[in-house]
Design an enzyme around this catalytic site. Structure first.
Site, PDB file in Angstrom:
ATOM      1  N   HIS A 114     -14.148   9.059   2.567  1.00  0.00           N
ATOM      2  CA  HIS A 114     -14.457  10.744   2.239  1.00  0.00           C
ATOM      3  C   HIS A 114     -16.225  11.016   1.843  1.00  0.00           C
ATOM      4  CE1 HIS A 114     -10.352  11.634   2.867  1.00  0.00           C
ATOM      5  NE2 HIS A 114     -10.048  11.024   1.801  1.00  0.00           N
ATOM      6  N   ASP A 150      -5.381   5.675   7.061  1.00  0.00           N
ATOM      7  CA  ASP A 150      -5.214   6.243   5.850  1.00  0.00           C
ATOM      8  C   ASP A 150      -4.587   7.671   6.138  1.00  0.00           C
ATOM      9  OD1 ASP A 150      -6.361   6.099   2.799  1.00  0.00           O
ATOM     10  OD2 ASP A 150      -6.268   8.342   3.672  1.00  0.00           O
ATOM     11  N   HIS A 152      -5.268  10.413   4.955  1.00  0.00           N
ATOM     12  CA  HIS A 152      -6.059  11.577   4.813  1.00  0.00           C
ATOM     13  C   HIS A 152      -7.082  11.299   5.937  1.00  0.00           C
ATOM     14  CE1 HIS A 152      -4.328  11.611   0.820  1.00  0.00           C
ATOM     15  NE2 HIS A 152      -4.279  12.760   0.981  1.00  0.00           N
ATOM     16  N   ASP A 229      -1.315   5.347   2.069  1.00  0.00           N
ATOM     17  CA  ASP A 229      -0.684   6.815   1.521  1.00  0.00           C
ATOM     18  C   ASP A 229       0.266   7.485   2.666  1.00  0.00           C
ATOM     19  OD1 ASP A 229      -3.044   6.974   2.830  1.00  0.00           O
ATOM     20  OD2 ASP A 229      -3.953   8.300   1.045  1.00  0.00           O
TER      21      ASP A 229
END
Length: 288
Positions: A114, A150, A152, A229
């Site tokens: 990120h 991931d 996200h 996740d």
């Protein structure tokens, strides 16, 4: 399997923060017990030259001198620059090890996908996987692919590698969901948004299509943002994958003939050690 790890990556944290030392402190002994033949090595910190390939000098200096939190997700931990630079250096080391013909995994924190050029975000300070990709290009590799599974969207990686003709990037992620990006594909960026609570088969199919699309570019190096996740038991997402799905991801990697390295991103459930294990074991396909 070669695992890069520095125990100092568990030396920082904040009560209640999901990106916590326990993620690593439980995973390391579990993997060492299950796989005594796997090799371990301590990475070096990313150098200033390596950091400057994707981050500005002013931003790097902000990390070095950090006194105030960047935001609630990215605190100004003591020695945060050292921790972030070691994680970035570990990603680079794993990619170089893969280039030398070994399967390699970076078991470090903080994560990186990120982080933007001039901004810390989503537990991330430096763009670890993107930095490894740029290092590979600087060392003569002509085509790099990044597969981000991931939960996200890898918005930082996308921003750092967008329109780089020698890099292909694919992200499979929950949408709607934080950070609210990753709905469009363009140029060298391929996004696969998955609705919350989507059936596992739908999610796995998207991940497979993303990987197959990357392989069509004939990469000389495959880098993976390995976030766990998307697991059904993860406390901060709404996805439905199970351990056997991460084993499937590893099986795909075992079957391809491309040098590959993976870097830990997210994964906040107590099952993280087992999820990492089934992914790496399936990739390695060792006989216990």
């Amino acid at each position: 399997m070669f695992i890069f790890h520095d125990p100092r990556c568990a030396d920082y944290g904040r009560p209640g923060h999901p990106e916590c030392p326990q993620r690593i402190m439980t995973s390391v002994p579990f993997l060492k017990k299950e796989h005594p033949v796997w090799q371990w090595g301590e990475p070096k910190m990313a150098t200033e030259e390596e950091l400057l390939r994707e981050h500005s000098a002013a931003y790097i200096e902000r990390i070095v001198r950090a006194k105030e939190d960047f935001d609630s997700d990215c605190p100004a931990y003591p020695h945060v620059f050292d921790h972030a630079a070691r994680a970035a250096g570990s990603a680079i080391a794993a990619a170089r090890k893969a280039g030398a013909g070994e399967r390699a995994f970076s078991l470090m924190r903080p994560p990186g996908h990120h982080a933007l050029r001039d901004e810390a975000m989503g537990f991330c300070y430096f763009g670890n996987v993107a930095m490894a990709a740029f290092d590979a290009l600087a060392r003569g590799i002509e085509r790099v692919a990044i597969w981000d599974f991931d939960a996200h969207h890898g918005n930082g990686t996308e921003a750092l590698v967008a329109n780089e003709k020698q890099i292909e990037f694919a992200s499979i992620h929950q949408y709607p969901g934080w950070p609210g990006t990753g709905t469009m594909s363009f140029a060298n960026v391929h996004n696969y948004p998955i609705a919350p609570y989507s059936p596992r088969a739908e999610h796995v199919d998207a991940a497979e299509r993303a990987l197959e699309g990357l392989l069509e570019s004939k990469p000389q190096l495959l880098l993976i943002s390995a976030g766990f996740d998307a697991y059904a038991g993860d406390p901060i997402t709404q996805m439905m994958l199970e351990g056997e799905d991460f084993a499937t991801f590893g099986k795909w990697l075992h079957e391809i003939d491309v040098p590959t390295a993976a870097m830990l991103e997210g994964g906040y459930s107590d099952a993280l050690p087992e999820l990492i294990d089934v992914f790496l074991s399936s990739w390695e396909k060792e006989d216990k």
